[in-house]
Every structure is written in C-alpha cells, then in structure tokens.
Design an enzyme around this catalytic site. Structure first.
Site, PDB file in Angstrom:
ATOM      1  CG  ASN A  46      -1.786   1.186   1.366  1.00 29.86           C
ATOM      2  OD1 ASN A  46      -1.868   1.988   0.437  1.00 29.86           O
ATOM      3  ND2 ASN A  46      -2.443   1.334   2.515  1.00 29.86           N
ATOM      4  CD1 TRP A  47       3.953   1.144  -2.728  1.00 30.81           C
ATOM      5  CD2 TRP A  47       3.758   2.129  -4.741  1.00 30.81           C
ATOM      6  NE1 TRP A  47       4.763   0.472  -3.619  1.00 30.81           N
ATOM      7  CE2 TRP A  47       4.664   1.050  -4.858  1.00 30.81           C
ATOM      8  CE3 TRP A  47       3.488   2.882  -5.889  1.00 30.81           C
ATOM      9  CZ2 TRP A  47       5.283   0.719  -6.066  1.00 30.81           C
ATOM     10  CZ3 TRP A  47       4.110   2.559  -7.089  1.00 30.81           C
ATOM     11  CH2 TRP A  47       4.997   1.485  -7.169  1.00 30.81           C
ATOM     12  CE  LYS A  48      -0.475   3.457   4.703  1.00 30.40           C
ATOM     13  NZ  LYS A  48      -0.484   3.669   6.137  1.00 30.40           N
TER      14      LYS A  48
ATOM     15  CG  HIS B 210      -6.239   2.285   5.259  1.00 34.30           C
ATOM     16  ND1 HIS B 210      -5.869   3.182   6.224  1.00 34.30           N
ATOM     17  CD2 HIS B 210      -5.177   1.478   5.065  1.00 34.30           C
ATOM     18  CE1 HIS B 210      -4.615   2.930   6.587  1.00 34.30           C
ATOM     19  NE2 HIS B 210      -4.178   1.895   5.904  1.00 34.30           N
TER      20      HIS B 210
ATOM     21  CD  GLU C 108      -3.533  -1.298   8.289  1.00 37.90           C
ATOM     22  OE1 GLU C 108      -2.713  -1.847   7.541  1.00 37.90           O
ATOM     23  OE2 GLU C 108      -4.113  -0.242   7.990  1.00 37.90           O
TER      24      GLU C 108
ATOM     25  CB  SER D 163       4.407  -1.802  12.260  1.00 36.19           C
ATOM     26  OG  SER D 163       4.022  -0.473  12.548  1.00 36.19           O
TER      27      SER D 163
ATOM     28  N   GLY E  20       2.639  -0.974   4.391  1.00 43.01           N
ATOM     29  CA  GLY E  20       2.658   0.436   4.015  1.00 43.01           C
ATOM     30  C   GLY E  20       4.078   0.939   3.901  1.00 43.01           C
TER      31      GLY E  20
HETATM   32  P1  PGA Z   1       2.318   0.450   7.709  1.00 47.24           P
HETATM   33  O1  PGA Z   1       0.924   0.720   6.998  1.00 47.24           O
HETATM   34  O2  PGA Z   1       2.869  -0.837   7.152  1.00 47.24           O
HETATM   35  O3  PGA Z   1       3.151   1.644   7.359  1.00 47.24           O
HETATM   36  O4  PGA Z   1       2.067   0.336   9.166  1.00 47.24           O
HETATM   37  C1  PGA Z   1       0.031  -0.295   6.706  1.00 47.24           C
HETATM   38  C2  PGA Z   1      -1.263   0.276   6.203  1.00 47.24           C
HETATM   39  O5  PGA Z   1      -1.673   1.334   6.711  1.00 47.24           O
HETATM   40  O6  PGA Z   1      -1.911  -0.318   5.329  1.00 47.24           O
END
Ligand code: PGA
Length: 222
Positions: free
Chosen positions: A9-11, A99, A148, A185, A206
């Site tokens: 998930n590159w956001k 999300h 999550e 994480s 992420g």
């Molecule tokens: P993160 O994000 O791996 O940076 O904790 C995961 C997500 O929000 O999908």
C-alpha cells in the site's frame, strides 16, 4: 498449499518517475524467485496506475497484480474528482476499502463503504475490507478482510502475531471463506511471524513497501 498474499500500500507517495525506479529495482530482486505460492498486489495512487500497469505487462510471468487505493461509491457521471469502477478496471483487479485513514481523515462511514463494496463487485474488482478491531462491522460481499488496528500502523507498534491470529480466527468463524490479512508495521524482520500463523493468509505493507529492497525481502520471507 495455500497462497500468501503480500500487498503493497504505497498510500499518497511517488511520482511516475519514482514508481518506475521502484519497479525496476523490485523486479530485479524478485524475478528469479519462486513466486508460485505468493500473490503480490501493488496499490499505487490512481495517477500511477497506467504507468505501473504498462511496466508490469513486460513481466507477465511474475503475475503481480494491481489494486486501487479507493473506488468511487458511484458509477460514471457527474461526480467531480471521483474515479469509478470502470476506470479502475482498466488497470487493476482489486481495491482497498475502509482503511482507517479513509474512515478517519475522509469521514467514510459504513453506508459509503457498503456502496464502494457494491461498486467493486459490480466491476468484478476484488475488495479488501479493512477491519480495525473486533467491533468493526463485517460489511457484506467483501472478498478479503484486512485486520489492521490503527495503533499498529507505522510509526505505531505492530500487533502480536498471536493476537492477529486470534482476531483472524474470530473473523473466519463468522465468514469462513474469507481470507484474512494482517496490516500494521509489517517489516522484513517480522513478516514471517505473521504469515506463519494458521489463520492469516497474508500481509499488507505500508511504509516498508516504499523501499523496493525492503519489499522484495518481505516477499522472500513471507
Ligand atoms: P504500515 O501501513 O505498514 O506503514 O504500518 C500499513 C497500512 O496502513 O496499510
């Protein structure tokens, strides 16, 4: 043997140049791996979908698929700024829905999220529905659940694999055909502790997915 899903998930990150560089490095690192039991999904911003799609077409043997990070709750028409299912379907096969960043920052509620799942279904896009805790409603027709907890998202602390497994087990009791992924994480150091859990079918990544080298290691160890 079940397949393990590894979703990036590159956001809201990367320009087309960054995405192309990322793909070049990532593919170099994974192309010789046996990916038969791994299902890699990359979820870039809408603007990057065509670039990533065309790049991946050169490597069909890797079977990496594309996901969108959002979908319009409406079909085509007068909805300024919205990207609809038909537009997404040109490039992607799945979509992230619910999300915690969308629920909190964009005030998306269960009514909107249900409409989004319906749209995904209408356009034959697989939907990944995020579940924040045991009380999050399991909206109908989602194809995957992603457990999550918001406190686990980087720079937070990951949940324990045991607890994530217990939540996944609880979700599967209610919808036993739905695969469950863990997010929050995930790193190259901890990925295996999650993917080795019997009720977890994969992970969503992420921050650590922004480095092609880290994400390639996550794919290796998953
Ligand atoms: P993160 O994000 O791996 O940076 O904790 C995961 C997500 O929000 O999908």
């Amino acid at each position: 043997m079940k397949k393990t899903f590894i979703v990036a998930n590159w956001k809201s990150n990367f320009t087309t140049k960054d995405a192309t560089q990322w793909l070049t490095t990532f593919i170099e690192k994974v192309e010789d791996q046996d990916l038969a039991l791994k299902e890699i999904v990359i979820c870039p911003s809408f603007t990057l979908l065509p670039t990533v799609f065309m790049h991946l077409q050169q490597f069909p043997q890797l079977q990496i698929s594309l996901g969108a990070q959002d979908i319009s709750p409406f079909s085509e028409g007068s909805f300024t700024g919205a990207v609809n299912g038909a537009q997404i379907k040109e490039f992607a096969t799945s979509v992230l829905i619910g999300h915690s960043e969308r629920r909190i920052q964009f005030k998306e509620d269960n009514v909107i999220l249900t409409q989004k799942i319906t749209m995904a279904q209408q356009f034959l896009l697989q939907s990944f529905l995020f579940i924040q805790n045991e009380k999050t409603p399991l909206l109908p027709n989602a194809n995957f659940f992603v457990y999550e907890p918001p406190s686990a998202i980087s720079p937070g602390k990951p949940d324990t694999p045991e607890n994530a497994n217990a939540v996944a087990q609880m979700l599967k009791k209610q919808r036993n055909i739905t695969p469950v992924l863990y997010g929050g994480s995930v790193t190259q150091e901890n990925v295996q502790s999650f993917t080795h859990m019997p009720n977890l079918d994969g992970v969503i990544v992420g921050k650590a997915s922004l480095s092609p080298t880290s994400f390639a290691k996550i794919v290796t160890y998953a």
